[in-house]
Write a protein that holds these residues in place. Structure first.
Motif, short mmCIF file in Angstrom:
data_model
loop_
_atom_site.label_atom_id
_atom_site.label_comp_id
_atom_site.label_asym_id
_atom_site.label_seq_id
_atom_site.Cartn_x
_atom_site.Cartn_y
_atom_site.Cartn_z
N LYS A 6 0.95 -1.01 -0.07
CA LYS A 6 0.15 0.54 -0.23
C LYS A 6 0.51 1.25 -0.07
CE LYS A 6 -4.49 0.49 1.73
NZ LYS A 6 -5.46 0.83 2.98
N GLY A 7 0.24 2.75 -0.82
CA GLY A 7 1.09 3.48 -0.48
C GLY A 7 2.27 3.53 0.65
N ASN A 8 0.60 3.95 1.17
CA ASN A 8 1.30 5.10 2.63
C ASN A 8 2.28 3.39 3.73
OD1 ASN A 8 -0.33 7.04 2.64
ND2 ASN A 8 -1.68 6.04 3.68
N VAL A 9 2.32 2.65 2.58
CA VAL A 9 3.61 1.38 3.62
C VAL A 9 4.36 2.02 3.02
CG1 VAL A 9 3.58 -1.08 4.33
CG2 VAL A 9 1.52 -0.19 4.47
N ALA A 10 4.20 1.76 1.72
CA ALA A 10 5.65 1.62 1.02
C ALA A 10 6.73 3.16 1.44
CB ALA A 10 5.40 1.59 -0.05
N VAL A 11 6.12 4.23 1.85
CA VAL A 11 6.76 5.05 2.78
C VAL A 11 7.43 4.69 3.81
CG1 VAL A 11 6.43 7.65 3.64
CG2 VAL A 11 5.45 6.93 1.98
N VAL A 12 6.90 4.21 4.24
CA VAL A 12 7.71 3.99 5.58
C VAL A 12 9.17 2.57 5.27
CG1 VAL A 12 7.55 2.27 8.15
CG2 VAL A 12 5.69 4.48 7.47
N LYS A 13 8.53 2.07 4.44
CA LYS A 13 9.52 0.67 3.90
C LYS A 13 11.11 1.72 3.45
CE LYS A 13 6.83 -3.74 3.35
NZ LYS A 13 6.28 -4.56 2.46
N GLY A 14 10.47 2.86 2.45
CA GLY A 14 11.49 3.23 2.00
C GLY A 14 12.21 4.77 3.01
N ALA A 15 11.59 4.78 4.02
CA ALA A 15 12.53 5.76 4.72
C ALA A 15 13.21 4.52 5.97
CB ALA A 15 11.17 5.85 5.63
N THR A 167 1.73 13.75 -1.04
CA THR A 167 0.76 12.69 -1.93
C THR A 167 -0.75 12.89 -1.73
OG1 THR A 167 0.66 10.23 -2.62
CG2 THR A 167 1.83 11.32 0.05
N ASP A 168 -1.29 11.68 -1.47
CA ASP A 168 -3.21 11.99 -1.56
C ASP A 168 -3.59 10.76 -1.44
OD1 ASP A 168 -4.40 10.84 -3.73
OD2 ASP A 168 -2.65 12.23 -4.91
N GLY A 169 -4.71 11.12 -0.96
CA GLY A 169 -5.35 9.50 -0.39
C GLY A 169 -5.80 8.51 -1.44
N PHE A 170 -6.19 8.76 -2.37
CA PHE A 170 -5.32 7.67 -3.25
C PHE A 170 -4.33 7.03 -3.24
CE2 PHE A 170 -9.19 8.13 -6.11
CZ PHE A 170 -10.27 7.72 -5.05
N VAL A 171 -3.51 7.78 -3.72
CA VAL A 171 -2.01 7.02 -3.90
C VAL A 171 -1.50 6.43 -2.54
CG1 VAL A 171 0.49 8.14 -4.61
CG2 VAL A 171 -1.50 8.20 -5.49
N GLY A 172 -2.30 7.58 -1.95
CA GLY A 172 -1.72 6.44 0.10
C GLY A 172 -2.59 4.59 -0.10
N GLN A 173 -3.90 5.01 -0.43
CA GLN A 173 -4.55 3.94 0.20
C GLN A 173 -3.86 2.89 -1.18
OE1 GLN A 173 -6.48 2.92 2.37
NE2 GLN A 173 -5.73 5.43 3.59
N MET A 174 -3.70 2.63 -2.30
CA MET A 174 -3.49 2.32 -3.88
C MET A 174 -2.71 1.18 -2.63
SD MET A 174 -3.41 3.98 -7.01
CE MET A 174 -0.98 4.23 -7.17
N MET A 175 -2.64 -0.20 -3.54
CA MET A 175 -1.89 -1.64 -3.63
C MET A 175 -1.17 -0.63 -5.43
SD MET A 175 -3.07 -4.13 -0.72
CE MET A 175 -2.04 -4.44 -0.37
N GLU A 176 0.10 -0.91 -5.17
CA GLU A 176 0.86 -2.08 -6.50
C GLU A 176 1.82 -2.08 -6.02
OE1 GLU A 176 1.30 2.54 -8.08
OE2 GLU A 176 -0.23 1.61 -9.81
N PRO A 177 2.57 -3.02 -6.89
CA PRO A 177 3.79 -4.17 -6.76
C PRO A 177 4.82 -2.91 -6.41
CG PRO A 177 2.99 -4.62 -8.55
CD PRO A 177 2.11 -3.52 -8.43
N LEU A 178 5.81 -4.04 -5.55
CA LEU A 178 6.99 -2.82 -4.87
C LEU A 178 8.17 -3.34 -5.24
CD1 LEU A 178 7.64 -0.13 -3.61
CD2 LEU A 178 6.97 -1.00 -1.04
N ASP A 179 9.08 -2.34 -5.69
CA ASP A 179 10.72 -3.40 -5.86
C ASP A 179 11.49 -2.68 -4.98
OD1 ASP A 179 11.82 -5.58 -7.16
OD2 ASP A 179 11.00 -4.99 -9.09
#
Lengths: 350, 92, 505
Positions: A6-15, A167-179
């Motif tokens: 999820k976008g919001n989770v990807a932020v923390v993984k990147g951090a 960012t915005d609510g959609f990009v934050g709530q969206m799920m996509e593949p993450l490398d």
């Protein structure tokens, strides 16, 4: 190897991959997953997570951790980030690096929790008091939520300044593949930090310059670093612009819809291209002006009543007509809707 | 030669702001504000030269970090060094 | 008072006098203070505090304690906003100056960044008891291992004499010109007592710089607070009643007496807490590697997509799944994109996290594509999975011409029509119920969806279910549900092929 995220989770993984080991925040829809994943992940990698009593407290905790030289972040949405504005001015004034994620939602006031892009002015022009800038990055995918957060920490340390991931609510709530790639974290030296050691005993972190000349010199130095950033750090993406007659300009979730719109328009014989700013500050003005050479018209689309469009107009300086179309309240336009809006704004009436 | 006082106080007349708290607090009343003015227009404190016991109350009552310095006669062995935290009761 | 390790740097000309008259030094300027206050813009040899100000005394007591406890090289001093905003000009330690009222919050994070250092939050009454009330209460309640020195002089000094939360009833100020009137401004705020109601603080005392005896008690309290922090005992707090001659427009001696005669009756001097909190030892978070926590599979055993052999006969497929919260609507979407990713497709999933989610209904947008996905928002779905009649009626009109509607229901509602689309009713809930759990309703729908559209391989569905469904009994039901959905489509719904521009049958 790709994982769904999820976008919001990807932020923390990147951090975490960027070596951030401190998160101070407060729950708010649509950004709460940032705090939740930080609460789950940070303590497992020797980091600190603390839910503060308010966003005001949270941003001042960020101030403290940054003063001690720690890579630190917080995440919120419009109402929370509004409470953080004073703290952000202090952070900029004290030249402290940190990362602030703003998952924008419908405003003003309580508004709603659906996506908007109406914090642009507050973040890009700076909503706190005094002359300062936030470096502002605008992810448009789950992958960029991670990648741009990592970049944010490097830029924050490089320019000793707050960096906003907008960012915005959609990009934050969206799920996509993450490398994600596990990489060796190289944290920069911070001799200026205050760490309770003999070597840092003489250090002072403060934004006070009582003497007017000293404060002016301080702001001149800050201005110089902002100009360095304006030269070195603008980032943007262009699609289908080689022969584009109309250039669609948008960031974040809107740029996703505009990409589909440009492709749909091309199927109808309209040569449309996309210009997507990735850094909202420094705004990619030069690149935009260069792109204007071959283009008849710009159509700027935002989830706001027209905020970034002002920077587009500033960049183009009247050379090319700039039209604007915006949806607010949490409504996100469909591809068909934007196709129609673009066509009505072109000389070609279909 | 008058019998030496057990303590002695030195006042930095330029750091003293003439607030008078040391004069008020000194148990043996051997401090007073001088008639002259320092360069900031304050009457700095002065030690009368006698009766000081070296108790140090003036140091703790004075808000200025370096305005007052207190000395005490080094008596051979009898001088009980204030051990950590033990209270050397000032003569009140 | 003095002890053997008090070695002060003496002014050269004074030293000589000591040696010949037999006097030795007992009290002088602490080395915790800078010799010259360079950070001041003028009068660098003295503090900026007014004559007789309590801050100066408090500073000296803190400096002495830090010196005696040998903490100078380990201390981080947080300066507030107020008269003591310039404390960083005086203390030769690490200094951080912070926003008004926020010192306890910043100190919290500094201490958590430097857990073995000494962190001091030095604040006035406007800073701590007014704008910073939440920060001090919560820092105390969390038992942050910091020391807070709260200088209470019942007035706003730096800004010129406004009322503070600790201004006494009847006390005049520039913002209580007729004296503080409880009817309008309430009563003085007792911070020490207030914090003493909290579980975590280790030490809370109120002292006063009102007379010789109380100053010496303040000295002991300040030293004790710092000793406790040195020993990791927990949150320590010393409220220091302090004179403010200038703003109170009293001479220093009168002002100090006023503290004794007027403030101490209202703010009683007392030790309100002096015991270490019993912190129950909870479950500690496991320590794992970054790669482990972030689920980054090492390069060599990257999971190869399970069923690459499945031919995707489409450029992209847009699916909207809608129903009530709890019907597994969002989960079904996530399962589909997990499958799509394993088949090396580009995928996106977007939930309706909007207010509808609170009022019970939920839907999500799923995109599967061979190329980069533009808008993740599905406005014209190729497939609508309607888990109830409400969703069927709400979204049917959006479905693309020639699209498919899978409806979880015994039969298509009589008055319902969706021209140009193919509608299949499937009693998924009943089927799942018979298999053992209505929780598998969404899996029945998935079985039907895969069979009807062939957009993803059943084999991939199985491997995803096996990875994601932890409870074995539910997994068993899901397997059956997947097959049941597929069989339902094959056996009962005789559907002619509907040609699609992109070959999607």
């Amino acid at each position: 190897m790709r994982q769904l995220c999820k976008g919001n989770v990807a932020v923390v993984k990147g951090a975490i991959l960027a070596g951030c080991r401190a998160y101070y925040g407060y729950p708010i829809t649509p950004a709460s997953e940032i705090a939740e994943s930080a609460a789950l992940y940070f303590p497992q990698v020797g980091g600190t997570f603390l839910q503060a009593e308010s966003e005001v407290a949270a941003i001042n905790m960020v101030y403290g951790a940054a003063a001690a030289g720690t890579r630190v972040m917080t995440g919120s949405s419009g109402p929370g980030v509004s409470l953080m504005q004073e703290g952000m001015s202090y952070l900029a004034g004290a030249e402290l690096p940190c990362v602030i994620v703003d998952v924008m939602r419908g405003g003003p006031g309580l508004g709603n929790i659906a996506p908007e892009q109406s914090d642009y002015f507050a973040m890009v022009k700076g909503g706190g008091h005094g002359n300062y800038r936030n470096i502002v990055l605008a992810p448009a995918s789950v992958q960029e939520m991670a990648d741009l957060t990592m970049l944010a920490f490097d830029l924050a340390d490089k320019y000793r300044n707050p960096v906003v991931v907008l960012t915005d609510g959609f990009v934050g709530q969206m799920m996509e593949p993450l490398d994600l790639e596990d990489r060796e974290i190289r944290l920069p030296e911070k001799p200026w930090a205050v760490q309770g050691t003999p070597e840092t005993r003489a250090n002072l972190v403060s934004s006070i310059y009582l003497e007017t000349d000293e404060l002016e010199d301080h702001q001149r130095r800050m201005e110089a670093k902002y100009m360095r950033a304006q030269q070195a750090e603008p980032r943007y993406e262009v699609c289908h612009t080689e022969d584009a007659e109309v250039l669609l300009v948008g960031y974040g979730i809107v740029s996703r819809v505009l990409l589909s719109t440009a492709e749909a328009l091309r199927q109808e014989g309209v040569k449309a291209g996309l210009f997507r700013p990735i850094t909202l500050w420094p705004f990619p003005s030069q690149a935009l002006a260069k792109a204007a050479a071959k283009v008849e018209k710009f159509v700027v689309v935002e989830l706001s009543n027209g905020q970034m469009v002002e920077d587009v107009r500033l960049a183009l300086n009247g050379k090319v007509p700039v039209e604007f179309y915006g949806r607010v309240g949490g409504n996100v336009p469909s591809v068909a809707e934007l196709q129609h809006q673009v066509l009505t704004r072109l000389a070609v009436a279909v | 030669m008058a019998e030496q006082a057990r303590g002695k106080v030195a006042v930095d007349v330029e750091e003293c702001k003439g607030c008078g708290l040391c004069v008020e607090s000194c148990p043996p009343k051997c401090l007073k504000l001088g008639p002259e003015l320092n360069s900031y227009g304050a009457h700095p404190a002065h030690y009368s030269g006698r009766d000081c016991t070296g108790c140090g109350i003036c140091f703790y009552c004075c808000p200025e970090p370096g305005a007052i310095t207190v000395y005490r006669i080094k008596t051979k062995g009898k001088f009980v060094a204030a051990t950590q935290g033990a209270e050397h009761a000032p003569a009140l | 008072m003095a002890d053997e390790n008090v070695i002060s740097v003496l002014d050269p000309e004074v030293k000589s006098e000591v040696s010949n008259n037999g006097y030795e030094l007992v009290h002088s300027k602490s080395p915790l203070f800078y010799d010259l206050y360079e950070r001041k813009s003028e009068l660098k040899h003295q503090t900026h505090y007014c004559p007789g100000c309590g801050h100066g005394v408090a500073h000296k007591l803190i400096a002495e304690a830090l010196q005696e406890l040998k903490l100078q090289d380990k201390t981080i001093f947080v300066s507030p906003v107020g008269c003591s905003v310039f404390a960083y000009c005086y203390f030769d330690v690490g200094n951080v100056q912070v926003a008004h009222g926020r010192a306890p919050a910043s100190a919290t994070a500094i201490k958590r960044s430097c857990p073995d250092k000494i962190v001091i939050s030095y604040q006035g009454d406007g800073d701590l008891a007014a704008i910073g009330t939440a920060e001090i209460v919560h820092a105390a309640n969390r038992g942050e291992k910091i020391t807070v020195f709260f200088v209470n002089n019942g007035i706003y000094g730096m800004t010129g004499g406004q009322m503070a939360p600790t201004t006494l009833v009847g006390q005049k100020s520039t913002t209580s010109p007729w004296g503080r009137r409880p009817a309008n401004e309430g009563f003085p705020l007792h911070m020490a007592e207030l914090l003493a109601t909290l579980e975590a603080p280790a030490y809370i005392e109120r002292v006063a710089l009102s007379d010789n005896k109380n100053i010496m008690k303040a000295r002991r309290a300040i030293r004790k607070a710092l000793e406790l922090q040195r020993d990791g005992a927990g949150f320590s707090f010393v409220e220091i009643l302090s004179p403010c001659p200038t703003i109170w427009s009293k001479d220093p001696v009168e002002a100090r007496r006023w503290v004794l005669e007027n403030m101490t009756p209202i703010f009683p001097l007392n030790v309100f807490r002096d015991r270490r909190p019993e912190i129950p030892v909870g479950k500690e978070p496991p320590q794992r590697t970054v790669a482990d926590v972030l689920e980054i599979a090492p390069k060599d055993r990257a999971l190869a997509p399970a069923a690459l052999k499945h031919a995707h006969r489409f450029k992209d497929v847009k699916i909207k799944i809608a129903g009530f919260g709890g019907q597994g609507v969002l989960l079904l979407g996530q399962l589909l994109i997990e499958m799509g990713m394993r088949e090396a497709l580009e995928v996106s999933w977007l939930p309706s996290y909007g207010p509808e989610m609170r009022s019970g209904s939920a839907h999500c947008h799923v995109c599967l594509s061979k190329e980069r996905i533009g808008s993740p928002l599905v406005s014209c779905p190729d497939v609508l999975v309607a888990m109830n009649e409400f969703s069927l009626r709400k979204f049917a009109h959006e479905v693309e011409n020639g699209g498919l509607i899978l409806y979880n229901g015994a039969s298509i509602p009589a008055d319902f029509a969706a021209p140009g689309t193919q509608v299949v009713a499937i009693p998924a809930a009943e089927i799942a119920d018979k298999l053992g759990s209505t929780k598998a309703t969404n899996i029945v729908m998935m079985g039907a969806l895969l069979e009807e559209t062939e957009c993803l391989a059943p084999g991939t569905a199985l491997s995803v279910l096996e990875d994601k469904v932890k409870k074995l009994d539910l997994l068993e039901i899901d397997r059956k549900a997947l097959t049941a959905g597929r069989l339902f489509i094959d056996d009962q719904a005789h559907i002619g092929a509907v040609s699609q521009p992109d070959g999607f049958a």
